[in-house]
Design a protein around this motif. Sequence first.
Motif, PDB file in Angstrom:
ATOM      1  N   ILE A   3      -9.399 144.773  13.459  1.00 16.42           N
ATOM      2  CA  ILE A   3      -8.323 145.419  12.694  1.00 16.42           C
ATOM      3  C   ILE A   3      -7.425 146.240  13.611  1.00 16.42           C
ATOM      4  CG2 ILE A   3      -7.859 147.115  10.879  1.00 16.42           C
ATOM      5  CD1 ILE A   3     -10.555 146.125   9.608  1.00 16.42           C
ATOM      6  N   MET A   4      -8.026 146.997  14.517  1.00 19.23           N
ATOM      7  CA  MET A   4      -7.218 147.852  15.402  1.00 19.23           C
ATOM      8  C   MET A   4      -6.363 147.045  16.371  1.00 19.23           C
ATOM      9  SD  MET A   4      -9.537 151.196  16.164  1.00 19.23           S
ATOM     10  CE  MET A   4     -11.005 150.327  16.649  1.00 19.23           C
ATOM     11  N   PHE A   5      -6.886 145.949  16.907  1.00 21.93           N
ATOM     12  CA  PHE A   5      -6.082 145.123  17.810  1.00 21.93           C
ATOM     13  C   PHE A   5      -4.919 144.472  17.060  1.00 21.93           C
ATOM     14  CE2 PHE A   5      -9.172 145.573  21.175  1.00 21.93           C
ATOM     15  CZ  PHE A   5      -8.377 145.472  22.304  1.00 21.93           C
ATOM     16  N   PHE A   6      -5.119 144.136  15.795  1.00 19.19           N
ATOM     17  CA  PHE A   6      -4.007 143.607  15.007  1.00 19.19           C
ATOM     18  C   PHE A   6      -2.921 144.670  14.839  1.00 19.19           C
ATOM     19  CE2 PHE A   6      -1.879 142.895  10.919  1.00 19.19           C
ATOM     20  CZ  PHE A   6      -1.317 141.654  11.173  1.00 19.19           C
ATOM     21  N   PHE A   7      -3.319 145.894  14.529  1.00 17.33           N
ATOM     22  CA  PHE A   7      -2.333 146.964  14.353  1.00 17.33           C
ATOM     23  C   PHE A   7      -1.612 147.311  15.650  1.00 17.33           C
ATOM     24  CE2 PHE A   7      -4.647 148.473  10.371  1.00 17.33           C
ATOM     25  CZ  PHE A   7      -3.695 147.902   9.538  1.00 17.33           C
ATOM     26  N   THR A   8      -2.325 147.331  16.772  1.00 14.60           N
ATOM     27  CA  THR A   8      -1.635 147.634  18.034  1.00 14.60           C
ATOM     28  C   THR A   8      -0.687 146.504  18.411  1.00 14.60           C
ATOM     29  OG1 THR A   8      -3.534 146.810  19.304  1.00 14.60           O
ATOM     30  CG2 THR A   8      -3.365 149.206  18.986  1.00 14.60           C
ATOM     31  N   ALA A   9      -1.033 145.265  18.081  1.00 18.73           N
ATOM     32  CA  ALA A   9      -0.103 144.154  18.326  1.00 18.73           C
ATOM     33  C   ALA A   9       1.149 144.304  17.474  1.00 18.73           C
ATOM     34  CB  ALA A   9      -0.790 142.822  18.039  1.00 18.73           C
ATOM     35  N   CYS A  10       0.976 144.706  16.219  1.00 24.11           N
ATOM     36  CA  CYS A  10       2.135 144.916  15.343  1.00 24.11           C
ATOM     37  C   CYS A  10       3.009 146.062  15.837  1.00 24.11           C
ATOM     38  CB  CYS A  10       1.673 145.184  13.914  1.00 24.11           C
ATOM     39  SG  CYS A  10       0.956 143.758  13.102  1.00 24.11           S
ATOM     40  N   ILE A  11       2.395 147.136  16.270  1.00 19.37           N
ATOM     41  CA  ILE A  11       3.163 148.283  16.779  1.00 19.37           C
ATOM     42  C   ILE A  11       3.922 147.897  18.043  1.00 19.37           C
ATOM     43  CG2 ILE A  11       2.970 150.583  17.808  1.00 19.37           C
ATOM     44  CD1 ILE A  11       0.606 151.074  15.884  1.00 19.37           C
ATOM     45  N   ALA A  12       3.268 147.175  18.955  1.00 16.19           N
ATOM     46  CA  ALA A  12       3.935 146.763  20.183  1.00 16.19           C
ATOM     47  C   ALA A  12       5.078 145.796  19.893  1.00 16.19           C
ATOM     48  CB  ALA A  12       2.932 146.134  21.142  1.00 16.19           C
ATOM     49  N   ALA A  13       4.886 144.859  18.963  1.00 14.72           N
ATOM     50  CA  ALA A  13       5.950 143.922  18.605  1.00 14.72           C
ATOM     51  C   ALA A  13       7.114 144.649  17.946  1.00 14.72           C
ATOM     52  CB  ALA A  13       5.411 142.837  17.683  1.00 14.72           C
ATOM     53  N   HIS A  14       6.807 145.618  17.084  1.00 11.78           N
ATOM     54  CA  HIS A  14       7.868 146.402  16.448  1.00 11.78           C
ATOM     55  C   HIS A  14       8.641 147.217  17.484  1.00 11.78           C
ATOM     56  CE1 HIS A  14      10.007 148.750  13.501  1.00 11.78           C
ATOM     57  NE2 HIS A  14       9.582 149.851  14.103  1.00 11.78           N
ATOM     58  N   THR A  15       7.943 147.803  18.427  1.00 12.02           N
ATOM     59  CA  THR A  15       8.599 148.585  19.477  1.00 12.02           C
ATOM     60  C   THR A  15       9.476 147.685  20.343  1.00 12.02           C
ATOM     61  OG1 THR A  15       6.708 150.076  19.493  1.00 12.02           O
ATOM     62  CG2 THR A  15       8.195 150.193  21.368  1.00 12.02           C
ATOM     63  N   TYR A  16       8.996 146.495  20.659  1.00 16.62           N
ATOM     64  CA  TYR A  16       9.794 145.554  21.446  1.00 16.62           C
ATOM     65  C   TYR A  16      11.048 145.146  20.689  1.00 16.62           C
ATOM     66  CZ  TYR A  16      11.264 141.310  23.777  1.00 16.62           C
ATOM     67  OH  TYR A  16      12.007 140.361  24.416  1.00 16.62           O
TER      68      TYR A  16
END
Length: 162
Positions: free
Chosen positions: A134-147
């Motif tokens: 779950i946490m790796f999914f959220f960090t991927a979403c945050i990084a994609a949103h930031t990009y």
Amino acid sequence: MLGGTAFLLLRIFEIVTLIPIWGMLAYFVDQYTKASSTPPDSILCLFIVALLATVWAVLTLSPYSGRRLTELWIAVIDLCFFGVLIAGVVLLAPLADKRDCVQGDMGWGHVNVTWKKECSMYKASWALGIMNVIMFFFTACIAAHTYRHATATLYSTRRRHY
């Protein structure tokens, strides 16, 4: 700013929960090697993935300060770890699911409780693995949103200058 803080906190929590996974599974790997047998793939898969994910989480603990890795690459590799962590959790599920860790016996005036350490370690590794999925999914979403936000801002500032 809020995305960077959330990313940092999730990364720290990932590291804190990944270390016990490979620590507990290293116990089982050691037990199998002492018995001169090969550890099952279900244990090795989550053990190796947790070890690699810990290294990745430490390396990308603060990606926003150095700009060595773009947020897009962080999102892609986090999604890869998301997938292989799912595989590790699914493979470990039969070892963790069908066991009863506590057995009790009640009599007149006494209670006898037996606790199985290995069973509890399997279940804890499995649960921490699910948390890391779950946490790796959220960090991927945050990084994609930031990009996406950074490229949109870059495009709009370039457009104004022309």
